[in-house]
Design a protein around this motif. Sequence first.
Motif, PDB file in Angstrom:
ATOM      1  N   ALA A  98      -9.382 -26.283 -12.199  1.00 19.03           N
ATOM      2  CA  ALA A  98     -10.517 -25.484 -11.746  1.00 19.03           C
ATOM      3  C   ALA A  98     -10.039 -24.192 -11.075  1.00 19.03           C
ATOM      4  O   ALA A  98     -10.639 -23.121 -11.265  1.00 19.03           O
ATOM      5  CB  ALA A  98     -11.375 -26.297 -10.780  1.00 19.03           C
ATOM      6  N   TRP A  99      -8.965 -24.283 -10.305  1.00 25.98           N
ATOM      7  CA  TRP A  99      -8.449 -23.112  -9.583  1.00 25.98           C
ATOM      8  C   TRP A  99      -7.954 -22.040 -10.550  1.00 25.98           C
ATOM      9  O   TRP A  99      -8.235 -20.850 -10.395  1.00 25.98           O
ATOM     10  CB  TRP A  99      -7.329 -23.532  -8.643  1.00 25.98           C
ATOM     11  CG  TRP A  99      -6.885 -22.451  -7.703  1.00 25.98           C
ATOM     12  CD1 TRP A  99      -5.864 -21.561  -7.887  1.00 25.98           C
ATOM     13  CD2 TRP A  99      -7.467 -22.135  -6.435  1.00 25.98           C
ATOM     14  NE1 TRP A  99      -5.762 -20.714  -6.822  1.00 25.98           N
ATOM     15  CE2 TRP A  99      -6.725 -21.047  -5.910  1.00 25.98           C
ATOM     16  CE3 TRP A  99      -8.512 -22.681  -5.694  1.00 25.98           C
ATOM     17  CZ2 TRP A  99      -7.023 -20.484  -4.665  1.00 25.98           C
ATOM     18  CZ3 TRP A  99      -8.810 -22.130  -4.445  1.00 25.98           C
ATOM     19  CH2 TRP A  99      -8.069 -21.043  -3.948  1.00 25.98           C
ATOM     20  N   ARG A 100      -7.224 -22.442 -11.572  1.00 28.45           N
ATOM     21  CA  ARG A 100      -6.692 -21.477 -12.541  1.00 28.45           C
ATOM     22  C   ARG A 100      -7.811 -20.725 -13.248  1.00 28.45           C
ATOM     23  O   ARG A 100      -7.682 -19.530 -13.538  1.00 28.45           O
ATOM     24  CB  ARG A 100      -5.832 -22.189 -13.586  1.00 28.45           C
ATOM     25  CG  ARG A 100      -4.502 -22.707 -13.086  1.00 28.45           C
ATOM     26  CD  ARG A 100      -3.660 -23.206 -14.247  1.00 28.45           C
ATOM     27  NE  ARG A 100      -2.530 -24.013 -13.823  1.00 28.45           N
ATOM     28  CZ  ARG A 100      -1.370 -23.519 -13.415  1.00 28.45           C
ATOM     29  NH1 ARG A 100      -1.195 -22.207 -13.369  1.00 28.45           N
ATOM     30  NH2 ARG A 100      -0.381 -24.327 -13.049  1.00 28.45           N
ATOM     31  N   ALA A 101      -8.906 -21.428 -13.544  1.00 29.23           N
ATOM     32  CA  ALA A 101      -9.986 -20.826 -14.316  1.00 29.23           C
ATOM     33  C   ALA A 101     -10.960 -20.018 -13.470  1.00 29.23           C
ATOM     34  O   ALA A 101     -11.801 -19.300 -14.015  1.00 29.23           O
ATOM     35  CB  ALA A 101     -10.758 -21.926 -15.067  1.00 29.23           C
ATOM     36  N   ALA A 102     -10.852 -20.102 -12.147  1.00 26.56           N
ATOM     37  CA  ALA A 102     -11.872 -19.536 -11.261  1.00 26.56           C
ATOM     38  C   ALA A 102     -11.558 -18.088 -10.878  1.00 26.56           C
ATOM     39  O   ALA A 102     -10.400 -17.677 -10.782  1.00 26.56           O
ATOM     40  CB  ALA A 102     -11.983 -20.380 -10.000  1.00 26.56           C
ATOM     41  N   SER A 103     -12.622 -17.334 -10.628  1.00 26.13           N
ATOM     42  CA  SER A 103     -12.494 -16.001 -10.056  1.00 26.13           C
ATOM     43  C   SER A 103     -12.176 -16.130  -8.568  1.00 26.13           C
ATOM     44  O   SER A 103     -12.250 -17.221  -7.994  1.00 26.13           O
ATOM     45  CB  SER A 103     -13.793 -15.231 -10.247  1.00 26.13           C
ATOM     46  OG  SER A 103     -14.837 -15.855  -9.492  1.00 26.13           O
TER      47      SER A 103
END
Length: 256
Positions: A149-154
Amino acid sequence: MRRVEVEVPAGYDRVSVGRALVVARLASLEGIRRALASAPTLHAWAGAEPEAVAFQGRATAWGVTLPGSAVPVVVRHARHGGAFRSILGDRFRPPGRAPWELRMALHLREAGIRTPDVIGYVLYPAGAGLCRIDVVTRRLPEGGDLPTAWRAASEATRAHLLVAVAALLRDLRAAGVHHADLNAKNLHLALEGGRWHAWLLDVDRVRLGVPNEAGIAARNLARLERSLRKWRDRWQLPIEETAITRLRQLATEAGA
């Protein structure tokens, strides 16, 4: 399999299907029984279903629906980690950790902590007095573990992820819950009701202590911080030390 004494919570029952022992919610017993009638194990049945969705962890888990049910579930086959992985693989001394996982999941959910709803588990004889285990949980809302989730988040969304994880840490503190393996992969992040929330996974590693005990809260937070730094250093997770500091602030802020 030979008689194994296990706790059967209210709303659950235990039945034997061939040599397997099933402990499951009353509403799901028939679906599990039907699945086992067509495959040697529940995990094998789930993996052969045309609509099965694969989830990668220590081993592949399968997202399916039980026969006669509209409830989406995940079927996981239990395996050892660490030193026991090469020695015992997927064999456990009966009844393994499944009854504790069920008990802890019920306790956590009653305390308002988000964790997968354990539908049931199946024990199979594995020789030498050991058993193999499948566990069935209700499928969580669409999302991912914390690193994914962190990698994909703004940047804006990452701030919301920190708030969601901190809220879970505060809930664990309030309930006196210590998770011995609170690593980043054991947190599931998903949007629900327009807000980000965190779910606690692998609750067979949970132990109960005194509510609001500072030591438990500190150990949970320290374990997660170590995991996040390991992900940053070993697998290049783009999380700065300022974000980890912010998580600590949110998780320990007075009055939260």
